[in-house]
Structures are given as structure tokens and as C-alpha cells.
Design a protein around this motif. Structure first.
Motif, short mmCIF file in Angstrom:
data_model
loop_
_atom_site.label_atom_id
_atom_site.label_comp_id
_atom_site.label_asym_id
_atom_site.label_seq_id
_atom_site.Cartn_x
_atom_site.Cartn_y
_atom_site.Cartn_z
N GLU A 139 0.53 -1.00 -0.06
CA GLU A 139 -0.23 0.42 -0.06
C GLU A 139 0.93 1.28 0.09
O GLU A 139 2.02 1.44 0.32
CB GLU A 139 -1.05 -0.08 1.26
N ASN A 140 0.43 2.39 -0.62
CA ASN A 140 1.26 3.60 -0.40
C ASN A 140 2.35 3.85 -1.41
O ASN A 140 3.62 3.78 -0.95
CB ASN A 140 1.57 4.22 0.91
N GLN A 141 2.28 3.02 -2.70
CA GLN A 141 3.18 2.78 -3.21
C GLN A 141 4.43 4.19 -3.34
O GLN A 141 5.73 3.75 -4.50
CB GLN A 141 3.05 2.42 -4.48
N ASP A 142 4.27 5.15 -4.06
CA ASP A 142 4.74 5.82 -3.38
C ASP A 142 5.70 6.68 -2.64
O ASP A 142 6.92 7.42 -3.17
CB ASP A 142 4.13 7.26 -3.24
N LYS A 195 16.94 9.22 0.91
CA LYS A 195 15.80 9.67 1.03
C LYS A 195 14.28 9.33 1.84
O LYS A 195 13.50 10.43 2.47
CB LYS A 195 14.97 10.32 -0.69
N GLY A 196 14.52 8.03 2.00
CA GLY A 196 13.41 7.16 3.03
C GLY A 196 12.89 6.21 2.28
O GLY A 196 11.79 5.90 2.49
N LEU A 197 12.85 6.50 0.93
CA LEU A 197 12.14 5.69 0.38
C LEU A 197 11.84 4.81 0.28
O LEU A 197 13.42 3.94 0.57
CB LEU A 197 12.17 5.37 -1.46
N LYS A 198 10.91 3.05 0.72
CA LYS A 198 11.44 1.73 1.24
C LYS A 198 12.01 1.14 0.15
O LYS A 198 10.40 1.26 -0.57
CB LYS A 198 10.19 1.90 2.20
N ILE A 222 9.32 0.23 -8.76
CA ILE A 222 7.68 0.70 -8.48
C ILE A 222 8.55 1.86 -10.08
O ILE A 222 8.75 2.79 -9.79
CB ILE A 222 7.03 0.95 -7.69
N THR A 223 7.48 1.92 -10.98
CA THR A 223 8.13 2.76 -12.40
C THR A 223 8.01 4.47 -12.17
O THR A 223 8.38 5.45 -11.81
CB THR A 223 7.16 2.32 -13.15
N LYS A 224 6.90 4.64 -11.12
CA LYS A 224 6.08 5.62 -10.90
C LYS A 224 7.23 6.99 -10.20
O LYS A 224 8.05 7.67 -9.89
CB LYS A 224 5.10 6.08 -10.62
N SER A 225 8.01 5.50 -8.54
CA SER A 225 9.32 6.02 -7.94
C SER A 225 9.82 5.54 -8.50
O SER A 225 10.90 6.61 -8.16
CB SER A 225 9.02 5.13 -6.85
N TYR A 226 10.36 4.74 -9.24
CA TYR A 226 11.69 5.33 -9.58
C TYR A 226 12.29 6.38 -10.28
O TYR A 226 12.95 7.36 -10.47
CB TYR A 226 12.06 4.12 -10.24
N GLN A 227 10.83 6.86 -11.53
CA GLN A 227 11.52 7.69 -12.60
C GLN A 227 10.89 9.18 -11.65
O GLN A 227 11.68 9.79 -12.74
CB GLN A 227 10.10 7.95 -13.63
N ARG A 228 10.15 9.19 -11.09
CA ARG A 228 10.24 10.12 -10.10
C ARG A 228 11.89 11.20 -9.63
O ARG A 228 12.35 12.47 -9.32
CB ARG A 228 9.24 10.14 -8.93
N GLU A 229 12.63 10.05 -9.58
CA GLU A 229 13.99 10.73 -8.72
C GLU A 229 14.42 10.55 -9.69
O GLU A 229 15.88 11.16 -9.21
CB GLU A 229 14.17 8.48 -7.51
#
Length: 308
Positions: free
Chosen positions: A114-117, A199-202, A165-172
Motif C-alpha cells: 500500500e502507499n506505493q509512492d 531520502k527514505g524511499l522504502k 515501482i516505475t512511478k517512484s523510480y522515474q520520479r527520482e
């Protein structure tokens, strides 16, 4: 992009026509079928393009093939990630194979988050060709945390891999200028992953084998056999620098880890013929800067003793 795909496989390759079949055959055998394959050809001069055309003609897997000039794996992988349109992606080296249920395991695990962001992905283990674990297991039944904790708190060893997770990775990735490393040889992935990890991405760490590691000792094109020499020592210095600068706030939690990385950074600075001043100015944290002044003589002695 294939309409039904939810995972993109990215394979960077350079003159690996002799090993690429290994990847292709393992992809065809995956129990989970909703994926596509992006092959990023880093300027191969062998028969890679003809081999990939054969795969495309067989129509067993949706394939996109991109061939460009030789830019080295670090940049080629990121160029591939920018092309991803699916929710998730995996990176498979051009000499790897993955067990038949790998994608099925990883997709189930990542979908349970949950909360994949707040997450970057799911990481599992590698095994050798005999089925033996490469390295060690994660604590307990796996855990959720950081790569720093995994390596230096729990002291987990060995090659690990997984799904992102594409959205998280591409954002960074959009904030990271990887093109400054063009024509710089081998660059470790830690130069980037320490940024998002700090940064704290899990990351979700699972005690399941999802990759088969093939050790090709005689393969002259294998990064594993070439990264420790020549101009690749530049990348090793960058890896130590990234550790120091991105995790500097963890100095009091991991003092030995950062001290070892400081010595490593200084050692590879000497190998790269960098000035004494650069050993200090390249470090951001004031306290670690002070430590670098105190440790420089010891690092130089270590360099004199161990330089190749």
C-alpha cells in the motif's frame, strides 16, 4: 508497449550474443506472462542485432529493441528505464536467467504494497546455477526498510535483485543528471540508489530466490571481470563519494561504515591522481570533512602499500 503488459524487462547488452539466449529462454518460461522486453544495445559489434531480430520474428515475447552508441551500462540502463510505460519493471543482465516463477512472485509481492509512492520496489535473492543462495538471507522473514540497513545493520551479503515501482523510480531519476558520467567507464549503481535510499524511499526485502547468477569467469565483456581496473577506478571513487554524501546524516548511527567509505574514497582518489584538496572539497558534510583531514595520512600509507 504491449497492451496487457504490467511489467517491463530491461536488458542492457554489449557484445553478448553468446549469452543473450540465456535471458530469452528464461523469459519464455516465466509462469507470469504479462510482460514485455526492452533490449538496450549499447553499441554491440557482434551478431546481437541479428539474434534479436530472430527473437522478434518468433513473436514469443513482445520486444522493443534499441541500438545506440557505446555509453556503458550505467547510462544505458537509465535510458531504458525512461522508456518504461508499465507500472513495474525489472532489470535483467544480458547473461542472467530467472527461475520460472520469478515474475509471479515479484508481482504478487509488489501489488501487496500500500502507499506505493513511499516505496521503490521489492528485492529478493540470487542463487547460483546449483541452486545455492548467493550471500545470506534477510533477517527474520524479510523486512521493510532501507538498503543501508540491509547491508550495514543486518550485514546481508550477496547479489540481490527484484522489481521496481516505475512511478517512484522515474520520479527520482528525473532529478538525477546521469549524463555527467558519459564516457566515464564503469559506474556502480550505488551512485544513484544511495540518493533515493537516503531520502527514505522504502524497499521490501523478501527471502525468496528470484534470480540465477551465472559466473562467467572467462568472459572479457563481463563487467564483473573488468570493473576493478583501468578507467573503471573512477566509478569506484564515485561510489564511495555517493555513500559519504548521501548518508552523511547517518554518521552517528553507522560511524564504522562511513569511516571505511571515507578511507575507500581517499584510496581511489589517490589512484585517480586527484589532488589532496579534492579529497576534502568533494565531501559535503563539515564533520566528515574534518575527519578526512585526519585520515588522509593513513589513507595515503594504505594507498602506497596496496596500489596495483
Amino acid at each position: 508497449m504491449e497492451k496487457n503488459s504490467v511489467i517491463t524487462v530491461i536488458t542492457p547488452t554489449y557484445n553478448r550474443a553468446h549469452t543473450l539466449d540465456r535471458v530469452y529462454e528464461s523469459l519464455k518460461k516465466q509462469s507470469f506472462k504479462q510482460f514485455m522486453w526492452i533490449i538496450m544495445d549499447d553499441g554491440s559489434t557482434d551478431s546481437t542485432s541479428q539474434l534479436v531480430q530472430k527473437y522478434i520474428d518468433e513473436n514469443s515475447i513482445p520486444i522493443e529493441y534499441y541500438k545506440g552508441k557505446n555509453r556503458h551500462k550505467f547510462i544505458t540502463v537509465f535510458e531504458g528505464i525512461k522508456k518504461v510505460k508499465t507500472p513495474y519493471f525489472v532489470i535483467i543482465d544480458s547473461d542472467d536467467s530467472w527461475p520460472e516463477n520469478s515474475f509471479e512472485i515479484l508481482y504478487e509481492e509488489v501489488c501487496s504494497i500500500e502507499n506505493q509512492d513511499q516505496y521503490i520496489g521489492v528485492i529478493g535473492h540470487s542463487a547460483d546455477t546449483e541452486g545455492n543462495l548467493v550471500g545470506s538471507y534477510f533477517p527474520e522473514n524479510g523486512f521493510i526498510g532501507s538498503i543501508l540497513e540491509m547491508r550495514y545493520k543486518y550485514k546481508v551479503k550477496g547479489d540481490k535483485n527484484g522489481i521496481f515501482i516505475t512511478k517512484s523510480y522515474q520520479r527520482e531519476l528525473d532529478k538525477f543528471d546521469y549524463l555527467i558520467y558519459e564516457n566515464k567507464g564503469y559506474i556502480p549503481q550505488s551512485v544513484f540508489f544511495t540518493i533515493y535510499d537516503a531520502k527514505g524511499l522504502k524497499t521490501k526485502f523478501i527471502n525468496k530466490i528470484i534470480r540465477t547468477y551465472h559466473k562467467d569467469d572467462n568472459d572479457s565483456e563481463s563487467v564483473s571481470n573488468t570493473r576493478w581496473k583501468g578507467k573503471n577506478i573512477f566509478g569506484l571513487r564515485e561510489g564511495y563519494k555517493a555513500m559519504l554524501n548521501n548518508y552523511s546524516y547517518q554518521l552517528f548511527s553507522y560511524p564504522k561504515t562511513l569511516l571505511r567509505n571515507l578511507i575507500g574514497f581517499q584510496f581511489y582518489s589517490f589512484l585517480n591522481k586527484k589532488s589532496l584538496a579534492s579529497n576534502i572539497t568533494n565531501i559535503n558534510n563539515p564533520l566528515i570533512k574534518t575527519m578526512s583531514v585526519l585520515t588522509l595520512p593513513f589513507s595515503y600509507i594504505y594507498y602506497i602499500i596496496n596500489k596495483r
